[in-house]
Write a protein that holds these residues in place. Structure first.
Motif, short mmCIF file in Angstrom:
data_model
loop_
_atom_site.label_atom_id
_atom_site.label_comp_id
_atom_site.label_asym_id
_atom_site.label_seq_id
_atom_site.Cartn_x
_atom_site.Cartn_y
_atom_site.Cartn_z
N ASP A 14 4.64 -1.13 6.95
CA ASP A 14 5.59 -2.03 6.26
C ASP A 14 5.98 -1.48 4.88
O ASP A 14 6.75 -2.09 4.16
CB ASP A 14 5.00 -3.44 6.13
N THR A 19 3.88 5.56 11.41
CA THR A 19 2.56 5.61 12.06
C THR A 19 2.55 6.88 12.92
O THR A 19 3.44 7.73 12.79
CB THR A 19 2.37 4.35 12.95
N GLN A 85 -8.32 5.12 7.23
CA GLN A 85 -7.99 6.35 7.94
C GLN A 85 -6.73 6.96 7.30
O GLN A 85 -6.38 8.10 7.61
CB GLN A 85 -7.72 6.09 9.42
N ASN A 86 -6.08 6.20 6.44
CA ASN A 86 -4.80 6.63 5.88
C ASN A 86 -5.00 7.62 4.75
O ASN A 86 -6.00 7.57 4.03
CB ASN A 86 -4.00 5.41 5.38
N VAL A 174 -8.85 7.42 17.57
CA VAL A 174 -9.37 8.68 17.01
C VAL A 174 -10.80 8.47 16.52
O VAL A 174 -11.05 7.70 15.60
CB VAL A 174 -8.47 9.19 15.87
N LYS A 212 2.43 -8.36 12.03
CA LYS A 212 2.52 -7.17 11.19
C LYS A 212 1.58 -7.39 9.99
O LYS A 212 1.34 -8.52 9.57
CB LYS A 212 3.95 -6.99 10.70
#
Ligand code: APR
Length: 228
Positions: A14, A19, A85-86, A174, A212
């Motif tokens: 957002d 992604t 994870q970002n 992952v 979201k």
């Protein structure tokens, strides 16, 4: 009460950050083996640097969204740790004070000769010939596929200390990162904020907020904090 947030790419969707596995996701336009492995960097370093420079440029145009901001606000009332994870810095820019990056950080680069020799990512991105202080080529400070996840041990400790685990925007595809979703202690509350389907094996133990992140996370925080 300790809240641990485990976030994936959906957290930043957002904010306009792509992604990986949704339609239009990064892995629809790039092959992982061409841009996100040590072999890729050895074979065609310029292509890899271009790929990360493009993502750094996208990040510089992005802003934290309502979900990042709501998670930062939780700290007014709760002990909060974010395990992400970002590789973006949107949690930090929103004001979260404890953020653990499992897969590295786009805003940093490091020496190919010493992985502890870390530098800020240059404004113009990384070029071939950009060297560390000891003369080694610089590379993105990112965990590539096939590389170890150094923060995993620390992340396990954090998730195992949660009274509430809030999972936001990850396909849980992952590993080892995805395994964190199943490491909350017995009796801890586990919620998933994701507009996509929740895996069937989570239905018995995980509360699904099928929204979201920018909608579902502020709603969750309002409930727990009172009106935002
Ligand atoms: N809000 C919340 N979740 C969303 C939104 C949104 N606006 N849009 C998409 N999602 C969800 C999708 O339903 C999906 O579950 O976010 C998830 C995105 O999944 P992936 O693209 O696989 O991202 P992620 O799970 O973070 O990938 C894990 O894979 O490529 C590697 O290292 C990379 O850290 C990444 C890892």
């Amino acid at each position: 009460m300790k809240i641990v947030v485990f976030s994936g790419a959906g957290m930043s969707a957002d904010s306009g950050i792509k992604t990986f596995r949704d339609s239009g996701g990064l892995w629809e336009n790039y092959r992982i083996e061409d841009v996100a492995t040590p072999e890729a960097f050895a074979n065609n370093p310029q292509l890899v640097l271009d790929f990360y420079n493009m993502r750094v440029a996208d990040l510089r145009k992005a802003k934290p969204n309502a979900a990042h901001l709501a998670i930062a606000r939780l700290e007014e009332k709760y002990e909060v740790e974010v395990v992400t994870q970002n590789v973006d810095d949107l949690h930090e820019r929103a004001g979260s004070s404890k953020v653990l990056h499992l897969h590295g950080e786009l805003t940093k680069c490091r020496s190919t000769g010493d992985e502890t020799d870390i530098y800020p990512m240059p404004e113009a991105g990384l070029m071939l010939g950009d060297l560390c202080k000891n003369g080694f080529q610089l590379r993105p400070h990112i965990v590539w596929f096939g590389e170890l996840v150094p923060a995993m041990e620390e992340a396990l400790k954090v998730v195992r200390s949660a009274d509430l685990l809030l999972i936001v925007g990850t396909s849980l595809q992952v590993y080892p990162a995805a395994g964190l979703a199943f490491e909350a202690p017995q009796g801890a509350e586990v919620l998933l904020v994701d507009p996509g389907e929740m895996p069937a094996y989570m239905k018995a133990t995980v509360t699904h907020i099928k929204e979201k992140a920018a909608i579902g996370v502020p709603k969750f925080v309002e409930e727990r904090m009172g009106k935002i």
